[in-house]
Design a protein around this motif. Structure first.
Motif, PDB file in Angstrom:
ATOM      1  N   VAL A   1       0.843  -1.205   0.000  1.00 35.98           N
ATOM      2  CA  VAL A   1       0.000   0.000   0.000  1.00 35.98           C
ATOM      3  C   VAL A   1       0.872   1.247   0.000  1.00 35.98           C
ATOM      4  O   VAL A   1       0.621   2.208  -0.749  1.00 35.98           O
ATOM      5  CB  VAL A   1      -0.934  -0.017   1.231  1.00 35.98           C
ATOM      6  N   ILE A   2       1.918   1.258   0.833  1.00 35.37           N
ATOM      7  CA  ILE A   2       2.836   2.398   0.878  1.00 35.37           C
ATOM      8  C   ILE A   2       3.524   2.588  -0.475  1.00 35.37           C
ATOM      9  O   ILE A   2       3.693   3.719  -0.955  1.00 35.37           O
ATOM     10  CB  ILE A   2       3.869   2.195   2.007  1.00 35.37           C
ATOM     11  N   ALA A   3       3.929   1.475  -1.081  1.00 31.22           N
ATOM     12  CA  ALA A   3       4.608   1.553  -2.377  1.00 31.22           C
ATOM     13  C   ALA A   3       3.699   2.147  -3.453  1.00 31.22           C
ATOM     14  O   ALA A   3       4.161   2.905  -4.330  1.00 31.22           O
ATOM     15  CB  ALA A   3       5.073   0.161  -2.797  1.00 31.22           C
ATOM     16  N   LEU A   4       2.413   1.835  -3.395  1.00 25.65           N
ATOM     17  CA  LEU A   4       1.474   2.383  -4.375  1.00 25.65           C
ATOM     18  C   LEU A   4       1.157   3.855  -4.097  1.00 25.65           C
ATOM     19  O   LEU A   4       1.017   4.657  -5.020  1.00 25.65           O
ATOM     20  CB  LEU A   4       0.177   1.571  -4.357  1.00 25.65           C
ATOM     21  N   ALA A   5       1.049   4.206  -2.819  1.00 24.86           N
ATOM     22  CA  ALA A   5       0.599   5.554  -2.451  1.00 24.86           C
ATOM     23  C   ALA A   5       1.710   6.592  -2.462  1.00 24.86           C
ATOM     24  O   ALA A   5       1.431   7.783  -2.556  1.00 24.86           O
ATOM     25  CB  ALA A   5      -0.049   5.516  -1.064  1.00 24.86           C
ATOM     26  N   LYS A   6       2.960   6.160  -2.367  1.00 23.70           N
ATOM     27  CA  LYS A   6       4.057   7.126  -2.206  1.00 23.70           C
ATOM     28  C   LYS A   6       4.223   8.047  -3.424  1.00 23.70           C
ATOM     29  O   LYS A   6       4.750   9.157  -3.302  1.00 23.70           O
ATOM     30  CB  LYS A   6       5.369   6.396  -1.938  1.00 23.70           C
TER      31      LYS A   6
ATOM     32  N   SER B   1      -3.624  17.724  -0.128  1.00 23.15           N
ATOM     33  CA  SER B   1      -4.526  16.675   0.356  1.00 23.15           C
ATOM     34  C   SER B   1      -3.935  15.285   0.121  1.00 23.15           C
ATOM     35  O   SER B   1      -4.061  14.388   0.962  1.00 23.15           O
ATOM     36  CB  SER B   1      -5.881  16.793  -0.345  1.00 23.15           C
ATOM     37  N   LEU B   2      -3.266  15.107  -1.015  1.00 20.61           N
ATOM     38  CA  LEU B   2      -2.607  13.823  -1.297  1.00 20.61           C
ATOM     39  C   LEU B   2      -1.455  13.570  -0.327  1.00 20.61           C
ATOM     40  O   LEU B   2      -1.239  12.437   0.113  1.00 20.61           O
ATOM     41  CB  LEU B   2      -2.097  13.817  -2.736  1.00 20.61           C
ATOM     42  N   ILE B   3      -0.720  14.630   0.013  1.00 25.56           N
ATOM     43  CA  ILE B   3       0.377  14.489   0.984  1.00 25.56           C
ATOM     44  C   ILE B   3      -0.185  14.089   2.351  1.00 25.56           C
ATOM     45  O   ILE B   3       0.361  13.210   3.034  1.00 25.56           O
ATOM     46  CB  ILE B   3       1.179  15.798   1.077  1.00 25.56           C
ATOM     47  N   ALA B   4      -1.286  14.731   2.760  1.00 25.18           N
ATOM     48  CA  ALA B   4      -1.924  14.385   4.039  1.00 25.18           C
ATOM     49  C   ALA B   4      -2.459  12.955   4.012  1.00 25.18           C
ATOM     50  O   ALA B   4      -2.384  12.231   5.024  1.00 25.18           O
ATOM     51  CB  ALA B   4      -3.044  15.377   4.338  1.00 25.18           C
ATOM     52  N   PHE B   5      -2.978  12.537   2.876  1.00 27.11           N
ATOM     53  CA  PHE B   5      -3.480  11.166   2.700  1.00 27.11           C
ATOM     54  C   PHE B   5      -2.337  10.160   2.870  1.00 27.11           C
ATOM     55  O   PHE B   5      -2.472   9.164   3.583  1.00 27.11           O
ATOM     56  CB  PHE B   5      -4.105  11.051   1.313  1.00 27.11           C
TER      57      PHE B   5
END
Length: 368
Positions: free
Chosen positions: A259-264, A346-350
């Motif tokens: 999940v982290i790899a996809l969201a980073k 907002s993406l950074i906060a997400f």
């Protein structure tokens, strides 16, 4: 003036001063008057005093400049280490050690604590090695995506960055080789290797989105958790055995690392497109990847709740397993609803909320 001098000579003669003594005193008095009223200063004396004052001022200025330079360098190194990833590594190490100790029921000795501390230091050094190489080879992209990083912001010299990376890698490898088993040493080397290949040319595993996700999931999800648990068991003198808790931890945290790899890369679409870096967010679009990330992490929490329900009695602390993961799932749903996909902040906060839930999971794992 002459009359004044003669009158003074007569008075001082009555006191008992000779004319030679009077002449000497008179000359010194005149000199003092000139110095006082005309501000005349002897060039030699004045220059020596000024030199001493200037030397003190320069030494103070040099000391202040040196201390400021050291402070800036330390702040740059701290930013260079990516503190949010260091926190994750630190919590993983503490969580794995606590889990193994609680299972063994052993009293923690000073030697074990010292060895655990060395292990934590080695993990943090490995973390710095991996994120450091990534920043060194992504300076141009980071100038667009992450201009606050020290290399992109020119707060840190490239030579210092390489020095930090090399020292971190050598010291981490030396600690694991001397203090831990051969298996742990090989796991550590493989973690550093995959982490380096993620960024190092000509390999650059991050060029392929699936390889990047697999690399991050394998290193941060499986290797880190399995390695810490195995090392602690070996330090306690216990034989390693797979059990439901360590299997659940490895599976859950591997999916979470994915999940982290996809969201980073969600906040970095602009720079990735500009420099033709292929990521899921750049290829598929931010909204699709957000949905993928949201569903994957929510599925991970549902998986944890189902495991807590169906596992035989006594395998887990059922109340802890169900209550904590239900609360975290609700928090995740709330965070995903707050997201504005077209807003970078907002993406950074997400993305930050994903890491916060990641930290929370490590705080829970020892007590399952």
């Amino acid at each position: 003036m002459l009359l004044v001098r003669q009158s003074l000579l007569q008075r001082w003669s009555c006191i008992g001063f000779s004319s030679a003594t009077y002449t000497l005193i008179y000359k010194k008095s005149c000199r003092n008057v000139l110095l006082k009223h005309h501000c005349w200063k002897c060039p030699a004396v004045h220059s020596s005093i000024a030199f001493r004052k200037n030397r003190v001022r320069m030494s103070k200025g040099r000391g202040t400049g040196t201390s400021r330079q050291w402070k800036r360098s330390l702040e740059a190194i701290s930013k260079f280490s990516r503190p949010h990833t260091v926190r994750g590594t630190l919590l993983a190490a503490i969580s794995g050690c606590l889990r193994a100790i609680l299972e063994g029921g052993f009293f923690v000795s000073k030697s074990l604590l010292f060895r655990a501390l060395l292990g934590v230091i080695a993990l943090i050094l490995g973390n710095i090695f991996i994120v450091g190489i990534n920043q060194i080879y992504d300076i141009d992209v980071d100038k667009v995506n992450k201009p606050f990083l020290p290399l992109a912001a020119r707060e840190m010299e490239l030579s210092l960055a390489w020095l930090v990376v090399v020292i971190s890698g050598i010291c981490g490898v030396a600690i694991t080789r001397v203090c831990f088993s051969r298996l742990i040493f090989y796991l550590y080397i493989s973690g550093l290797s995959f982490g380096a290949l993620y960024s190092l040319p000509p390999f650059r595993l991050r060029r392929w989105p699936w390889m990047a996700a697999i690399t991050i999931s394998f290193v941060r999800g499986f290797l880190l958790n399995f390695g810490v648990y195995h090392a602690t068991k070996a330090a306690l003198g216990l034989r390693f055995q797979w059990n439901p808790i360590i299997v659940f931890t490895a599976c859950f945290m591997t999916i979470y690392a994915c999940v982290i790899a996809l969201a980073k890369d969600l906040p970095d679409v602009q720079g990735d497109k500009q420099y033709r870096v292929e990521t899921f967010a750049a290829k598929m679009g931010v909204e699709k990847v957000v949905k993928m990330v949201t569903m994957l992490l929510l599925s991970n929490y549902i998986f944890a709740i189902v495991v807590g329900l169906v596992a035989p009695y006594g395998t887990f602390s059922r109340k802890t397993m169900l209550l904590t993961h239900s609360c975290l799932a609700l928090l995740w749903i709330r965070e995903s609803k707050r997201l504005q996909p077209n807003n970078k902040q907002s993406l950074i906060a997400f993305y930050r909320s994903i890491w916060n839930l990641f930290y929370a999971e490590y705080c829970i794992l020892p007590f399952l």
